[in-house]
Design a protein around this motif. Structure first.
Motif, PDB file in Angstrom:
ATOM      1  N   GLU A 131      31.196  40.663  -9.357  1.00  0.00           N
ATOM      2  CA  GLU A 131      30.040  41.187  -9.902  1.00  0.00           C
ATOM      3  C   GLU A 131      28.678  40.764  -9.813  1.00  0.00           C
ATOM      4  O   GLU A 131      27.793  40.881 -10.056  1.00  0.00           O
ATOM      5  CB  GLU A 131      30.274  41.165 -11.411  1.00  0.00           C
ATOM      6  N   ARG A 132      28.733  39.610  -8.716  1.00  0.00           N
ATOM      7  CA  ARG A 132      27.554  39.328  -8.266  1.00  0.00           C
ATOM      8  C   ARG A 132      26.709  39.955  -7.361  1.00  0.00           C
ATOM      9  O   ARG A 132      25.913  39.708  -6.823  1.00  0.00           O
ATOM     10  CB  ARG A 132      27.913  37.650  -7.446  1.00  0.00           C
ATOM     11  N   LEU A 133      27.736  41.272  -6.783  1.00  0.00           N
ATOM     12  CA  LEU A 133      26.967  42.114  -6.057  1.00  0.00           C
ATOM     13  C   LEU A 133      27.305  43.499  -6.559  1.00  0.00           C
ATOM     14  O   LEU A 133      28.075  43.901  -6.941  1.00  0.00           O
ATOM     15  CB  LEU A 133      27.626  42.179  -4.438  1.00  0.00           C
ATOM     16  N   LYS A 134      26.230  44.282  -6.708  1.00  0.00           N
ATOM     17  CA  LYS A 134      25.974  45.317  -7.329  1.00  0.00           C
ATOM     18  C   LYS A 134      25.181  46.408  -6.589  1.00  0.00           C
ATOM     19  O   LYS A 134      23.864  46.102  -6.200  1.00  0.00           O
ATOM     20  CB  LYS A 134      25.420  45.119  -8.833  1.00  0.00           C
ATOM     21  N   ILE A 135      25.215  47.739  -6.822  1.00  0.00           N
ATOM     22  CA  ILE A 135      24.474  48.803  -6.364  1.00  0.00           C
ATOM     23  C   ILE A 135      24.337  49.837  -7.375  1.00  0.00           C
ATOM     24  O   ILE A 135      25.388  49.940  -8.311  1.00  0.00           O
ATOM     25  CB  ILE A 135      25.211  49.381  -5.232  1.00  0.00           C
ATOM     26  N   GLU A 136      23.132  50.302  -7.602  1.00  0.00           N
ATOM     27  CA  GLU A 136      22.787  51.352  -8.462  1.00  0.00           C
ATOM     28  C   GLU A 136      21.991  52.283  -7.891  1.00  0.00           C
ATOM     29  O   GLU A 136      21.289  52.042  -6.895  1.00  0.00           O
ATOM     30  CB  GLU A 136      22.171  50.761  -9.860  1.00  0.00           C
ATOM     31  N   PHE A 137      22.156  53.687  -8.473  1.00  0.00           N
ATOM     32  CA  PHE A 137      21.220  54.639  -7.704  1.00  0.00           C
ATOM     33  C   PHE A 137      20.401  55.137  -8.615  1.00  0.00           C
ATOM     34  O   PHE A 137      20.875  55.549  -9.759  1.00  0.00           O
ATOM     35  CB  PHE A 137      22.280  55.802  -7.242  1.00  0.00           C
ATOM     36  N   MET A 138      19.215  55.643  -7.990  1.00  0.00           N
ATOM     37  CA  MET A 138      18.131  56.199  -9.117  1.00  0.00           C
ATOM     38  C   MET A 138      17.016  56.862  -8.190  1.00  0.00           C
ATOM     39  O   MET A 138      16.822  56.627  -7.108  1.00  0.00           O
ATOM     40  CB  MET A 138      17.493  55.080 -10.008  1.00  0.00           C
ATOM     41  N   ASN A 170      13.030  54.018 -15.888  1.00  0.00           N
ATOM     42  CA  ASN A 170      13.848  53.477 -17.010  1.00  0.00           C
ATOM     43  C   ASN A 170      15.180  52.880 -16.544  1.00  0.00           C
ATOM     44  O   ASN A 170      15.805  51.918 -16.763  1.00  0.00           O
ATOM     45  CB  ASN A 170      13.804  54.511 -18.059  1.00  0.00           C
ATOM     46  N   VAL A 171      15.686  53.896 -15.578  1.00  0.00           N
ATOM     47  CA  VAL A 171      16.823  53.471 -15.083  1.00  0.00           C
ATOM     48  C   VAL A 171      17.188  52.352 -14.206  1.00  0.00           C
ATOM     49  O   VAL A 171      17.902  51.480 -14.376  1.00  0.00           O
ATOM     50  CB  VAL A 171      17.503  54.916 -14.039  1.00  0.00           C
ATOM     51  N   PHE A 172      15.952  52.103 -13.557  1.00  0.00           N
ATOM     52  CA  PHE A 172      15.894  50.772 -12.835  1.00  0.00           C
ATOM     53  C   PHE A 172      15.845  49.575 -13.386  1.00  0.00           C
ATOM     54  O   PHE A 172      16.555  48.487 -13.427  1.00  0.00           O
ATOM     55  CB  PHE A 172      14.533  51.029 -11.621  1.00  0.00           C
ATOM     56  N   VAL A 173      14.991  49.708 -14.615  1.00  0.00           N
ATOM     57  CA  VAL A 173      14.675  48.648 -15.566  1.00  0.00           C
ATOM     58  C   VAL A 173      15.950  47.935 -16.126  1.00  0.00           C
ATOM     59  O   VAL A 173      16.210  46.941 -16.338  1.00  0.00           O
ATOM     60  CB  VAL A 173      13.509  48.939 -16.391  1.00  0.00           C
ATOM     61  N   GLU A 174      16.589  49.144 -16.606  1.00  0.00           N
ATOM     62  CA  GLU A 174      17.948  48.838 -17.383  1.00  0.00           C
ATOM     63  C   GLU A 174      19.032  48.399 -16.479  1.00  0.00           C
ATOM     64  O   GLU A 174      19.717  47.459 -16.869  1.00  0.00           O
ATOM     65  CB  GLU A 174      18.527  50.197 -17.723  1.00  0.00           C
ATOM     66  N   ALA A 175      18.877  48.767 -15.327  1.00  0.00           N
ATOM     67  CA  ALA A 175      19.967  48.469 -14.243  1.00  0.00           C
ATOM     68  C   ALA A 175      19.775  46.834 -14.080  1.00  0.00           C
ATOM     69  O   ALA A 175      20.675  45.957 -13.848  1.00  0.00           O
ATOM     70  CB  ALA A 175      20.107  49.076 -13.267  1.00  0.00           C
ATOM     71  N   VAL A 176      18.543  46.571 -13.797  1.00  0.00           N
ATOM     72  CA  VAL A 176      18.296  45.440 -13.171  1.00  0.00           C
ATOM     73  C   VAL A 176      18.268  44.533 -14.343  1.00  0.00           C
ATOM     74  O   VAL A 176      18.934  43.216 -14.061  1.00  0.00           O
ATOM     75  CB  VAL A 176      16.777  45.160 -12.550  1.00  0.00           C
ATOM     76  N   ASN A 177      18.008  44.638 -15.695  1.00  0.00           N
ATOM     77  CA  ASN A 177      18.014  43.676 -16.587  1.00  0.00           C
ATOM     78  C   ASN A 177      19.154  43.487 -17.151  1.00  0.00           C
ATOM     79  O   ASN A 177      19.790  42.217 -17.432  1.00  0.00           O
ATOM     80  CB  ASN A 177      17.389  44.396 -18.072  1.00  0.00           C
ATOM     81  N   GLY A 178      20.316  44.591 -16.789  1.00  0.00           N
ATOM     82  CA  GLY A 178      21.667  44.248 -17.143  1.00  0.00           C
ATOM     83  C   GLY A 178      22.424  43.189 -16.117  1.00  0.00           C
ATOM     84  O   GLY A 178      23.017  42.430 -16.555  1.00  0.00           O
ATOM     85  N   PHE A 179      21.924  43.582 -14.840  1.00  0.00           N
ATOM     86  CA  PHE A 179      22.435  42.739 -13.884  1.00  0.00           C
ATOM     87  C   PHE A 179      21.983  41.215 -13.877  1.00  0.00           C
ATOM     88  O   PHE A 179      22.688  40.126 -13.788  1.00  0.00           O
ATOM     89  CB  PHE A 179      22.175  43.366 -12.467  1.00  0.00           C
TER      90      PHE A 179
END
Ligand code: SF4
Ligand code: SF4
Length: 235
Positions: free
Chosen positions: A61-68, A74-83
Protein backbone atom coordinates in the motif's frame (compact mmCIF):
# COMPACT_ATOMS: atom_id res chain seq x y z
CA UNK A 1 3.76 14.91 -18.68
CA UNK A 2 2.38 11.38 -18.89
CA UNK A 3 2.02 8.81 -16.12
CA UNK A 4 3.27 6.28 -18.71
CA UNK A 5 6.69 7.88 -18.29
CA UNK A 6 6.91 6.73 -14.66
CA UNK A 7 9.43 3.92 -14.81
CA UNK A 8 9.58 1.42 -11.92
CA UNK A 9 13.18 2.53 -11.40
CA UNK A 10 11.89 6.00 -10.38
CA UNK A 11 9.61 4.37 -7.81
CA UNK A 12 12.37 2.17 -6.40
CA UNK A 13 14.74 5.12 -6.32
CA UNK A 14 12.23 7.08 -4.24
CA UNK A 15 11.98 4.19 -1.79
CA UNK A 16 15.78 3.85 -1.74
CA UNK A 17 15.97 7.52 -0.81
CA UNK A 18 13.73 6.80 2.19
CA UNK A 19 10.41 8.07 0.83
CA UNK A 20 7.60 6.39 2.81
CA UNK A 21 5.06 6.20 -0.01
CA UNK A 22 4.78 6.86 -3.74
CA UNK A 23 1.58 8.25 -5.26
CA UNK A 24 1.14 8.36 -9.03
CA UNK A 25 -1.63 10.48 -10.51
CA UNK A 26 -2.70 9.59 -14.04
CA UNK A 27 -5.34 10.75 -16.50
CA UNK A 28 -8.61 8.83 -16.42
CA UNK A 29 -8.42 5.48 -18.18
CA UNK A 30 -9.69 5.59 -21.79
CA UNK A 31 -9.27 9.38 -21.81
CA UNK A 32 -5.61 9.41 -22.81
CA UNK A 33 -4.77 11.97 -25.52
CA UNK A 34 -2.44 9.50 -27.21
CA UNK A 35 -3.00 6.19 -28.95
CA UNK A 36 -0.48 4.62 -26.57
CA UNK A 37 -2.78 4.87 -23.52
CA UNK A 38 0.23 5.15 -21.25
CA UNK A 39 -1.97 5.25 -18.16
CA UNK A 40 -2.92 1.58 -18.67
CA UNK A 41 0.77 0.75 -18.82
CA UNK A 42 1.38 2.62 -15.57
CA UNK A 43 -1.54 0.90 -13.89
CA UNK A 44 -0.05 -2.48 -14.82
CA UNK A 45 3.40 -1.37 -13.71
CA UNK A 46 1.97 -0.32 -10.32
CA UNK A 47 0.07 -3.62 -9.94
CA UNK A 48 3.28 -5.53 -10.74
CA UNK A 49 5.56 -3.50 -8.50
CA UNK A 50 3.13 -3.60 -5.59
CA UNK A 51 3.72 -7.35 -5.73
CA UNK A 52 7.46 -6.87 -6.14
CA UNK A 53 7.81 -4.60 -3.10
CA UNK A 54 5.61 -7.00 -1.17
CA UNK A 55 8.07 -9.75 -2.14
CA UNK A 56 10.92 -7.85 -0.49
CA UNK A 57 8.89 -7.30 2.66
CA UNK A 58 7.38 -3.84 2.14
CA UNK A 59 3.70 -3.08 2.50
CA UNK A 60 2.29 -2.83 -1.08
CA UNK A 61 0.00 0.00 0.00
CA UNK A 62 3.04 2.26 -0.02
CA UNK A 63 2.60 2.46 -3.79
CA UNK A 64 -0.63 3.86 -5.16
CA UNK A 65 -2.11 5.04 -8.43
CA UNK A 66 -5.28 7.08 -8.94
CA UNK A 67 -6.81 8.44 -12.12
CA UNK A 68 -8.43 11.84 -12.50
CA UNK A 69 -8.96 14.62 -15.02
CA UNK A 70 -7.45 18.08 -14.76
CA UNK A 71 -10.86 19.37 -13.67
CA UNK A 72 -11.18 16.97 -10.75
CA UNK A 73 -9.25 18.75 -8.04
CA UNK A 74 -11.60 17.25 -5.47
CA UNK A 75 -10.71 13.69 -6.57
CA UNK A 76 -7.00 14.55 -6.40
CA UNK A 77 -7.23 16.13 -2.94
CA UNK A 78 -9.28 13.25 -1.58
CA UNK A 79 -6.91 10.64 -3.04
CA UNK A 80 -3.77 12.36 -1.75
CA UNK A 81 -5.22 12.97 1.70
CA UNK A 82 -6.33 9.34 1.95
CA UNK A 83 -2.90 8.15 0.83
CA UNK A 84 -1.02 10.38 3.27
CA UNK A 85 -3.24 9.13 6.10
CA UNK A 86 -2.56 5.52 5.09
CA UNK A 87 1.22 6.01 4.85
CA UNK A 88 1.27 7.68 8.27
CA UNK A 89 -0.51 4.62 9.67
CA UNK A 90 2.09 2.34 8.05
CA UNK A 91 4.93 4.28 9.67
CA UNK A 92 8.38 5.06 8.27
CA UNK A 93 9.54 2.90 5.37
CA UNK A 94 11.06 -0.36 6.60
CA UNK A 95 10.53 0.51 10.26
CA UNK A 96 6.83 -0.20 9.86
CA UNK A 97 7.68 -3.61 8.39
CA UNK A 98 10.49 -4.42 10.84
CA UNK A 99 13.24 -4.35 8.19
CA UNK A 100 16.64 -2.98 9.08
CA UNK A 101 17.65 0.12 7.01
CA UNK A 102 20.81 -1.41 5.50
CA UNK A 103 18.98 -4.64 4.67
CA UNK A 104 16.17 -2.71 2.97
CA UNK A 105 18.63 -0.68 0.93
CA UNK A 106 20.33 -3.85 -0.29
CA UNK A 107 16.97 -5.52 -1.14
CA UNK A 108 15.91 -2.42 -3.10
CA UNK A 109 19.25 -2.30 -4.92
CA UNK A 110 18.88 -5.97 -5.93
CA UNK A 111 15.35 -5.41 -7.23
CA UNK A 112 16.35 -2.23 -9.09
CA UNK A 113 19.05 -4.21 -10.89
CA UNK A 114 16.43 -6.73 -11.98
CA UNK A 115 13.92 -4.18 -13.37
CA UNK A 116 14.78 -4.89 -17.07
CA UNK A 117 14.43 -8.62 -16.42
CA UNK A 118 11.12 -8.17 -14.58
CA UNK A 119 9.81 -6.03 -17.46
CA UNK A 120 10.90 -8.49 -20.16
CA UNK A 121 9.34 -11.48 -18.40
CA UNK A 122 6.05 -9.60 -17.88
CA UNK A 123 5.95 -7.63 -21.13
CA UNK A 124 2.69 -9.14 -22.37
CA UNK A 125 0.78 -8.42 -19.19
CA UNK A 126 2.33 -4.97 -18.91
CA UNK A 127 0.90 -4.16 -22.34
CA UNK A 128 -2.58 -5.48 -21.52
CA UNK A 129 -5.67 -3.42 -20.64
CA UNK A 130 -7.53 -4.59 -17.58
CA UNK A 131 -10.79 -2.64 -17.66
CA UNK A 132 -12.40 -4.00 -14.52
CA UNK A 133 -10.84 -3.04 -11.14
CA UNK A 134 -12.09 -6.35 -9.74
CA UNK A 135 -9.50 -8.04 -11.95
CA UNK A 136 -6.55 -5.93 -10.77
CA UNK A 137 -5.57 -8.28 -7.96
CA UNK A 138 -5.41 -11.25 -10.34
CA UNK A 139 -3.21 -9.64 -13.02
CA UNK A 140 -0.01 -10.43 -11.12
CA UNK A 141 -0.35 -13.06 -8.43
CA UNK A 142 1.87 -13.57 -5.40
CA UNK A 143 2.75 -17.06 -6.69
CA UNK A 144 3.84 -15.69 -10.08
CA UNK A 145 6.15 -13.20 -8.40
CA UNK A 146 7.66 -15.90 -6.14
CA UNK A 147 8.29 -18.01 -9.26
CA UNK A 148 9.74 -15.03 -11.12
CA UNK A 149 12.41 -14.55 -8.45
CA UNK A 150 13.10 -18.22 -7.88
CA UNK A 151 13.75 -18.67 -11.60
CA UNK A 152 15.92 -15.62 -12.23
CA UNK A 153 18.07 -16.37 -15.24
CA UNK A 154 21.73 -15.62 -15.85
CA UNK A 155 23.35 -15.32 -19.25
CA UNK A 156 26.52 -17.23 -20.01
CA UNK A 157 28.79 -17.17 -23.04
CA UNK A 158 30.15 -20.60 -23.94
CA UNK A 159 33.86 -20.02 -24.69
CA UNK A 160 33.93 -23.01 -27.06
CA UNK A 161 31.22 -21.44 -29.23
CA UNK A 162 31.97 -17.71 -29.08
CA UNK A 163 33.48 -16.48 -32.35
CA UNK A 164 34.23 -12.96 -31.10
CA UNK A 165 31.93 -11.46 -33.75
CA UNK A 166 31.25 -8.61 -31.26
CA UNK A 167 27.53 -8.43 -32.10
CA UNK A 168 26.48 -8.82 -28.46
CA UNK A 169 29.07 -6.32 -27.22
CA UNK A 170 27.80 -3.69 -29.68
CA UNK A 171 24.22 -4.03 -28.43
CA UNK A 172 24.74 -4.40 -24.68
CA UNK A 173 22.92 -1.82 -22.59
CA UNK A 174 24.81 -2.26 -19.31
CA UNK A 175 28.50 -2.64 -20.12
CA UNK A 176 28.32 -6.18 -18.78
CA UNK A 177 30.02 -7.84 -21.74
CA UNK A 178 33.78 -7.90 -21.75
CA UNK A 179 35.35 -8.59 -25.13
CA UNK A 180 37.36 -7.22 -28.00
CA UNK A 181 38.36 -8.17 -31.54
CA UNK A 182 39.51 -11.81 -31.68
CA UNK A 183 38.76 -12.25 -28.00
CA UNK A 184 36.22 -14.65 -26.55
CA UNK A 185 33.55 -12.52 -24.86
CA UNK A 186 32.47 -13.00 -21.26
CA UNK A 187 29.57 -11.70 -19.17
CA UNK A 188 30.37 -9.76 -16.00
CA UNK A 189 27.59 -11.25 -13.83
CA UNK A 190 27.78 -8.39 -11.31
CA UNK A 191 26.95 -5.84 -13.99
CA UNK A 192 24.47 -7.93 -15.99
CA UNK A 193 20.90 -6.61 -15.68
CA UNK A 194 19.47 -9.78 -17.30
CA UNK A 195 17.81 -7.95 -20.17
CA UNK A 196 18.47 -10.80 -22.61
CA UNK A 197 19.67 -8.45 -25.40
CA UNK A 198 22.88 -10.43 -25.95
CA UNK A 199 20.97 -13.72 -26.05
CA UNK A 200 18.76 -12.36 -28.84
CA UNK A 201 21.70 -10.76 -30.64
CA UNK A 202 24.12 -13.68 -30.80
CA UNK A 203 23.85 -15.13 -34.34
CA UNK A 204 22.08 -18.51 -34.37
CA UNK A 205 24.96 -20.03 -36.33
CA UNK A 206 27.12 -19.48 -33.22
CA UNK A 207 24.48 -19.92 -30.49
CA UNK A 208 27.14 -19.07 -27.93
CA UNK A 209 24.90 -17.53 -25.27
CA UNK A 210 22.72 -19.61 -23.01
CA UNK A 211 20.21 -18.86 -20.26
CA UNK A 212 20.96 -20.52 -16.94
CA UNK A 213 18.42 -20.86 -14.16
CA UNK A 214 18.49 -22.84 -10.91
CA UNK A 215 22.18 -23.77 -11.17
CA UNK A 216 25.46 -21.90 -10.73
CA UNK A 217 26.91 -20.03 -13.69
CA UNK A 218 30.31 -21.42 -14.76
CA UNK A 219 33.21 -19.05 -14.01
CA UNK A 220 34.40 -16.92 -16.94
CA UNK A 221 37.34 -18.19 -18.97
CA UNK A 222 40.59 -16.66 -17.56
CA UNK A 223 41.70 -13.43 -19.24
CA UNK A 224 44.91 -14.94 -20.61
CA UNK A 225 43.01 -17.67 -22.47
CA UNK A 226 40.52 -15.50 -24.36
CA UNK A 227 42.45 -14.86 -27.58
CA UNK A 228 41.07 -16.68 -30.64
CA UNK A 229 43.71 -17.76 -33.18
CA UNK A 230 42.02 -17.87 -36.59
CA UNK A 231 42.99 -20.78 -38.84
CA UNK A 232 44.14 -18.51 -41.69
CA UNK A 233 46.55 -16.76 -39.33
CA UNK A 234 47.88 -20.05 -37.97
CA UNK A 235 49.23 -21.07 -41.40
S1 SF4 B 1 21.71 -10.01 -20.49
FE1 SF4 B 1 23.42 -9.74 -21.89
S2 SF4 B 1 23.06 -7.72 -22.87
FE2 SF4 B 1 21.76 -7.82 -21.04
S3 SF4 B 1 23.01 -6.89 -19.45
FE3 SF4 B 1 23.37 -9.09 -19.32
S4 SF4 B 1 25.19 -9.43 -20.56
FE4 SF4 B 1 24.41 -7.39 -21.10
S1 SF4 C 1 27.43 -12.46 -30.37
FE1 SF4 C 1 27.85 -14.57 -29.71
S2 SF4 C 1 29.57 -15.21 -31.00
FE2 SF4 C 1 29.45 -13.00 -31.17
S3 SF4 C 1 30.86 -12.23 -29.59
FE3 SF4 C 1 28.83 -12.35 -28.63
S4 SF4 C 1 28.75 -14.37 -27.69
FE4 SF4 C 1 30.46 -14.39 -29.11
Amino acid sequence: MCSGRVDPVFVLKAFSNGVDGVFIGGCRLNECNYVTHGNYHTLNMVLLFRRVIEHIGLNPERLKIEFMSGAEANVFVEAVNGFVKKVKQLGPLGEGEGIDKAELKSRLAEITKLVPYIKVVNQEKLASRVENPDEYAGLFTKEEIEKLFSEVVSYYIDPTKCQACMTCARRYPAEAIIGAKNQIHVVDQDKCIKCGTCFEACPTKFGAISKISGEPVPPPIPEGERMIVRKSKEK
